[in-house]
Design a protein around this motif. Structure first.
Motif, PDB file in Angstrom:
ATOM      1  N   UNK A  48      10.634  -5.964  -3.561  1.00 49.45           N
ATOM      2  CA  UNK A  48      10.552  -5.245  -2.281  1.00 49.45           C
ATOM      3  C   UNK A  48      11.461  -4.021  -2.196  1.00 49.45           C
ATOM      4  N   UNK A  49      12.669  -4.094  -2.755  1.00 49.45           N
ATOM      5  CA  UNK A  49      13.598  -2.964  -2.671  1.00 49.45           C
ATOM      6  C   UNK A  49      13.059  -1.755  -3.429  1.00 49.45           C
ATOM      7  N   UNK A  50      12.431  -1.988  -4.575  1.00 44.94           N
ATOM      8  CA  UNK A  50      11.857  -0.888  -5.356  1.00 44.94           C
ATOM      9  C   UNK A  50      10.662  -0.296  -4.620  1.00 44.94           C
ATOM     10  N   UNK A  51       9.819  -1.180  -4.056  1.00 40.38           N
ATOM     11  CA  UNK A  51       8.620  -0.715  -3.369  1.00 40.38           C
ATOM     12  C   UNK A  51       8.980   0.062  -2.105  1.00 40.38           C
ATOM     13  N   UNK A  52      10.026  -0.339  -1.421  1.00 38.54           N
ATOM     14  CA  UNK A  52      10.452   0.373  -0.224  1.00 38.54           C
ATOM     15  C   UNK A  52      10.848   1.810  -0.559  1.00 38.54           C
ATOM     16  N   UNK A  53      11.498   1.981  -1.690  1.00 32.94           N
ATOM     17  CA  UNK A  53      11.870   3.339  -2.120  1.00 32.94           C
ATOM     18  C   UNK A  53      10.630   4.133  -2.513  1.00 32.94           C
ATOM     19  N   UNK A  54       9.653   3.474  -3.124  1.00 25.94           N
ATOM     20  CA  UNK A  54       8.412   4.148  -3.517  1.00 25.94           C
ATOM     21  C   UNK A  54       7.654   4.661  -2.299  1.00 25.94           C
ATOM     22  N   UNK A  55       7.549   3.826  -1.287  1.00 23.34           N
ATOM     23  CA  UNK A  55       6.798   4.178  -0.083  1.00 23.34           C
ATOM     24  C   UNK A  55       7.378   5.410   0.601  1.00 23.34           C
ATOM     25  N   UNK A  56       8.696   5.560   0.562  1.00 24.92           N
ATOM     26  CA  UNK A  56       9.357   6.646   1.295  1.00 24.92           C
ATOM     27  C   UNK A  56       9.591   7.899   0.462  1.00 24.92           C
ATOM     28  N   UNK A  57       9.220   7.883  -0.821  1.00 24.24           N
ATOM     29  CA  UNK A  57       9.465   9.082  -1.628  1.00 24.24           C
ATOM     30  C   UNK A  57       8.421  10.157  -1.310  1.00 24.24           C
ATOM     31  N   UNK A  58       8.741  11.439  -1.565  1.00 22.86           N
ATOM     32  CA  UNK A  58       7.768  12.510  -1.345  1.00 22.86           C
ATOM     33  C   UNK A  58       6.462  12.234  -2.086  1.00 22.86           C
ATOM     34  N   UNK A  59       5.355  12.348  -1.402  1.00 24.11           N
ATOM     35  CA  UNK A  59       4.049  12.064  -1.992  1.00 24.11           C
ATOM     36  C   UNK A  59       3.635  10.615  -1.864  1.00 24.11           C
ATOM     37  N   UNK A  60       4.517   9.783  -1.323  1.00 19.92           N
ATOM     38  CA  UNK A  60       4.240   8.357  -1.250  1.00 19.92           C
ATOM     39  C   UNK A  60       3.089   7.985  -0.344  1.00 19.92           C
ATOM     40  N   UNK A  61       2.818   8.809   0.654  1.00 16.89           N
ATOM     41  CA  UNK A  61       1.745   8.485   1.597  1.00 16.89           C
ATOM     42  C   UNK A  61       0.358   8.579   0.955  1.00 16.89           C
ATOM     43  N   UNK A  62       0.264   9.229  -0.196  1.00 13.11           N
ATOM     44  CA  UNK A  62      -1.030   9.383  -0.862  1.00 13.11           C
ATOM     45  C   UNK A  62      -1.365   8.203  -1.769  1.00 13.11           C
ATOM     46  N   UNK A  63      -0.431   7.260  -1.899  1.00 12.12           N
ATOM     47  CA  UNK A  63      -0.618   6.102  -2.777  1.00 12.12           C
ATOM     48  C   UNK A  63      -0.799   4.845  -1.927  1.00 12.12           C
TER      49      UNK A  63
END
Length: 204
Positions: free
Chosen positions: A65-80
């Motif tokens: 979950x901690x890794x995924x939370x960072x992924x979701x909030x990174x630039x461009x994350x909304x497209x994934x």
């Protein structure tokens, strides 16, 4: 620290920056003409977000979950499309390309490896590809890890590399030789990492 420690999630991109290994996966996806891509074990999503293109769907699957939370909030994350889980969340016949970058494949050991490959095979469309990466034992990269041992300042505080960690990672040597067997991915550079492409030939 474990992969679900938020501090490690912060450090992950620092210690594992974008580079030639990511270039290989991006080029493979483009050459394949993949429209639906799954990044299995996507971590913080550093590679995942760069796979996004018009007309292409990208899914990032990560069990921490901690890794995924960072992924979701990174630039461009909304497209994934981000999904918490492992290969058991893969849907049948939905992917042209499934990627396991970095040392993801080396974390899947024992019967879990066979279970993962079976799930991947079901998820791939006919002639889809699984492309994964593992340490190349011939490069003996572990001989250069943490030598000499040192402390360094990081965004989450001072970090001291430990001897026990070196011994733990070096323990993967026998398993690395087994994982790296197979046909090298077309255009894969020789060096510390080896990339392997497997083709799905089943029917959906």
């Amino acid at each position: 620290m474990t992969y679900d420690d938020p501090r490690l999630a912060v450090l992950y991109d620092i210690d594992n920056p974008d580079g030639p290994d990511h270039d290989f996966f991006r080029r493979f996806a483009d050459d394949l003409g993949a429209k639906d891509i799954v990044d299995l074990g996507c971590g913080t999503g550093l590679l995942t977000v760069t796979l996004v293109k018009p007309g292409r769907t990208v899914i990032g699957i990560e069990p921490a979950p901690a890794m995924l939370e960072r992924a979701v909030t990174r630039p461009g994350g909304k497209a994934v499309n981000w999904v918490l889980g492992t290969s058991d969340v893969l849907s049948p016949c939905t992917a042209d390309l499934i990627i396991m970058s970095g040392n993801v494949a080396m974390h899947i050991i024992g019967d879990d490896w066979h279970t993962t490959l079976a799930a991947v095979a079901r998820a791939l469309r006919p002639y889809g590809r699984l492309v994964f990466e593992a340490r190349n034992p011939a490069a003996r990269a572990w001989t250069r890890w943490n030598d000499p041992l040192a402390e360094r300042d990081t965004p989450v505080g001072k970090l001291r590399e430990s001897v026990s960690r070196v011994k733990f990672l070096a323990g993967f040597r026998a398993r690395e030789s087994w994982v790296c067997r197979g046909r090298r991915g077309v255009g894969a550079p020789r060096g510390a990492g080896s990339r392997t492409a497997l083709r799905a030939g089943g029917r959906c």
